[in-house]
Design a protein around this motif. Structure first.
Motif, PDB file in Angstrom:
ATOM      1  N   LEU A  93       0.826  -1.204   0.000  1.00 49.89           N
ATOM      2  CA  LEU A  93       0.000   0.000   0.000  1.00 49.89           C
ATOM      3  C   LEU A  93       0.863   1.259   0.000  1.00 49.89           C
ATOM      4  N   PHE A  94       1.932   1.237   0.779  1.00 48.43           N
ATOM      5  CA  PHE A  94       2.852   2.378   0.812  1.00 48.43           C
ATOM      6  C   PHE A  94       3.514   2.582  -0.545  1.00 48.43           C
ATOM      7  N   TRP A  95       3.995   1.494  -1.155  1.00 48.41           N
ATOM      8  CA  TRP A  95       4.728   1.617  -2.412  1.00 48.41           C
ATOM      9  C   TRP A  95       3.829   2.033  -3.562  1.00 48.41           C
ATOM     10  N   TYR A  96       2.553   1.672  -3.516  1.00 51.54           N
ATOM     11  CA  TYR A  96       1.613   2.176  -4.521  1.00 51.54           C
ATOM     12  C   TYR A  96       1.500   3.700  -4.393  1.00 51.54           C
ATOM     13  N   ALA A  97       1.355   4.176  -3.173  1.00 54.75           N
ATOM     14  CA  ALA A  97       1.250   5.622  -2.952  1.00 54.75           C
ATOM     15  C   ALA A  97       2.542   6.330  -3.373  1.00 54.75           C
ATOM     16  N   ALA A  98       3.683   5.714  -3.103  1.00 52.51           N
ATOM     17  CA  ALA A  98       4.966   6.310  -3.500  1.00 52.51           C
ATOM     18  C   ALA A  98       5.060   6.413  -5.022  1.00 52.51           C
ATOM     19  N   GLY A  99       4.636   5.379  -5.719  1.00 52.26           N
ATOM     20  CA  GLY A  99       4.645   5.413  -7.183  1.00 52.26           C
ATOM     21  C   GLY A  99       3.736   6.500  -7.723  1.00 52.26           C
ATOM     22  N   ALA A 100       2.552   6.631  -7.137  1.00 50.89           N
ATOM     23  CA  ALA A 100       1.612   7.671  -7.572  1.00 50.89           C
ATOM     24  C   ALA A 100       2.177   9.060  -7.302  1.00 50.89           C
ATOM     25  N   ALA A 101       2.816   9.243  -6.152  1.00 55.30           N
ATOM     26  CA  ALA A 101       3.409  10.542  -5.818  1.00 55.30           C
ATOM     27  C   ALA A 101       4.535  10.892  -6.791  1.00 55.30           C
ATOM     28  N   ALA A 102       5.370   9.915  -7.128  1.00 54.30           N
ATOM     29  CA  ALA A 102       6.457  10.161  -8.084  1.00 54.30           C
ATOM     30  C   ALA A 102       5.894  10.518  -9.460  1.00 54.30           C
ATOM     31  N   ALA A 103       4.879   9.793  -9.890  1.00 55.90           N
ATOM     32  CA  ALA A 103       4.266  10.087 -11.189  1.00 55.90           C
ATOM     33  C   ALA A 103       3.635  11.469 -11.187  1.00 55.90           C
ATOM     34  N   ALA A 104       2.985  11.837 -10.092  1.00 56.31           N
ATOM     35  CA  ALA A 104       2.358  13.157  -9.995  1.00 56.31           C
ATOM     36  C   ALA A 104       3.404  14.263 -10.041  1.00 56.31           C
ATOM     37  N   ALA A 105       4.547  14.043  -9.412  1.00 57.69           N
ATOM     38  CA  ALA A 105       5.615  15.050  -9.431  1.00 57.69           C
ATOM     39  C   ALA A 105       6.134  15.259 -10.854  1.00 57.69           C
ATOM     40  N   VAL A 106       6.364  14.166 -11.572  1.00 56.33           N
ATOM     41  CA  VAL A 106       6.824  14.273 -12.963  1.00 56.33           C
ATOM     42  C   VAL A 106       5.753  14.940 -13.815  1.00 56.33           C
ATOM     43  N   HIS A 107       4.519  14.538 -13.623  1.00 53.17           N
ATOM     44  CA  HIS A 107       3.395  15.110 -14.375  1.00 53.17           C
ATOM     45  C   HIS A 107       3.281  16.610 -14.118  1.00 53.17           C
ATOM     46  N   ALA A 108       3.378  17.009 -12.869  1.00 57.65           N
ATOM     47  CA  ALA A 108       3.259  18.426 -12.528  1.00 57.65           C
ATOM     48  C   ALA A 108       4.372  19.245 -13.193  1.00 57.65           C
ATOM     49  N   LEU A 109       5.570  18.688 -13.223  1.00 63.15           N
ATOM     50  CA  LEU A 109       6.692  19.396 -13.844  1.00 63.15           C
ATOM     51  C   LEU A 109       6.574  19.443 -15.361  1.00 63.15           C
ATOM     52  N   ALA A 110       5.913  18.455 -15.952  1.00 67.96           N
ATOM     53  CA  ALA A 110       5.822  18.350 -17.411  1.00 67.96           C
ATOM     54  C   ALA A 110       4.573  19.001 -17.993  1.00 67.96           C
ATOM     55  N   ARG A 111       3.701  19.510 -17.144  1.00 73.77           N
ATOM     56  CA  ARG A 111       2.448  20.096 -17.652  1.00 73.77           C
ATOM     57  C   ARG A 111       2.723  21.275 -18.569  1.00 73.77           C
ATOM     58  N   PRO A 112       1.958  21.357 -19.666  1.00 71.23           N
ATOM     59  CA  PRO A 112       2.119  22.498 -20.574  1.00 71.23           C
ATOM     60  C   PRO A 112       1.889  23.815 -19.828  1.00 71.23           C
ATOM     61  N   GLY A 113       2.687  24.810 -20.149  1.00 66.27           N
ATOM     62  CA  GLY A 113       2.567  26.108 -19.505  1.00 66.27           C
ATOM     63  C   GLY A 113       3.328  26.206 -18.196  1.00 66.27           C
ATOM     64  N   ARG A 114       3.812  25.107 -17.708  1.00 64.92           N
ATOM     65  CA  ARG A 114       4.537  25.080 -16.435  1.00 64.92           C
ATOM     66  C   ARG A 114       5.800  25.920 -16.501  1.00 64.92           C
ATOM     67  N   LEU A 115       6.449  25.934 -17.675  1.00 61.10           N
ATOM     68  CA  LEU A 115       7.705  26.644 -17.802  1.00 61.10           C
ATOM     69  C   LEU A 115       7.536  28.069 -18.334  1.00 61.10           C
ATOM     70  N   THR A 116       6.284  28.501 -18.505  1.00 66.47           N
ATOM     71  CA  THR A 116       6.024  29.858 -18.951  1.00 66.47           C
ATOM     72  C   THR A 116       6.279  30.828 -17.801  1.00 66.47           C
ATOM     73  N   PRO A 117       7.112  31.832 -18.012  1.00 65.98           N
ATOM     74  CA  PRO A 117       7.407  32.758 -16.920  1.00 65.98           C
ATOM     75  C   PRO A 117       6.171  33.563 -16.519  1.00 65.98           C
ATOM     76  N   ALA A 118       6.106  33.900 -15.270  1.00 66.28           N
ATOM     77  CA  ALA A 118       4.996  34.709 -14.766  1.00 66.28           C
ATOM     78  C   ALA A 118       5.142  36.130 -15.290  1.00 66.28           C
ATOM     79  N   ARG A 119       4.001  36.745 -15.566  1.00 63.90           N
ATOM     80  CA  ARG A 119       4.016  38.126 -16.036  1.00 63.90           C
ATOM     81  C   ARG A 119       4.104  39.076 -14.846  1.00 63.90           C
ATOM     82  N   PRO A 120       4.898  40.107 -14.977  1.00 63.28           N
ATOM     83  CA  PRO A 120       4.971  41.067 -13.870  1.00 63.28           C
ATOM     84  C   PRO A 120       3.663  41.852 -13.748  1.00 63.28           C
ATOM     85  N   GLY A 121       3.395  42.220 -12.524  1.00 59.54           N
ATOM     86  CA  GLY A 121       2.367  43.155 -12.303  1.00 59.54           C
ATOM     87  C   GLY A 121       1.046  42.801 -12.015  1.00 59.54           C
TER      88      GLY A 121
END
Length: 121
Positions: A93-121
């Motif tokens: 049960l722990f290792w399933y959650a660890a796998g899901a957390a790792a996948a979510a971290a990669v997914h969050a970093l790879a999401r489109p627009g993630r690397l778009t800089p924030a606009r000032p102001g």
């Protein structure tokens, strides 16, 4: 998220799972396989619903993995045991959650627009 990278990630996950089983044995191979099993479920959910947020996909993949694990407390038909397993093991049960957390971290970093800089102001 585009489906092609997700499909490639799913194929890579299967290849990694097989490689781990060939190259290693014992607890490392077993628990790495558990984590990768949930990473594959995560990828399959994203293939079906590409716009799903990482945390939602992680919860769904973990819940499905846990449901399969708890189903092992009952009688799994022999034909399904190679995919669903046959013996309940609480540490899984722990290792399933660890796998899901790792996948979510990669997914969050790879999401489109993630690397778009924030606009000032």
């Amino acid at each position: 998220m585009p489906r092609l990278p997700v499909a490639l990630a799913a194929a890579l996950t299967v290849a990694l799972g097989l490689a781990v089983r060939v190259a290693f044995d014992g607890p490392f191979a077993k628990y790495a396989g558990d984590a990768l099993y949930t990473v594959l479920i995560y990828a399959l959910i994203l293939l079906a619903r590409p716009a799903t947020r990482p945390w939602v996909t992680a919860l769904a993949a973990t819940a499905l993995s846990w449901a399969i694990e708890f189903a092992q407390l009952g009688d799994i038909p022999a034909v399904l045991r190679p995919v669903l397993g046959s013996t309940f093991n609480p540490p899984d049960l722990f290792w399933y959650a660890a796998g899901a957390a790792a996948a979510a971290a990669v997914h969050a970093l790879a999401r489109p627009g993630r690397l778009t800089p924030a606009r000032p102001g």
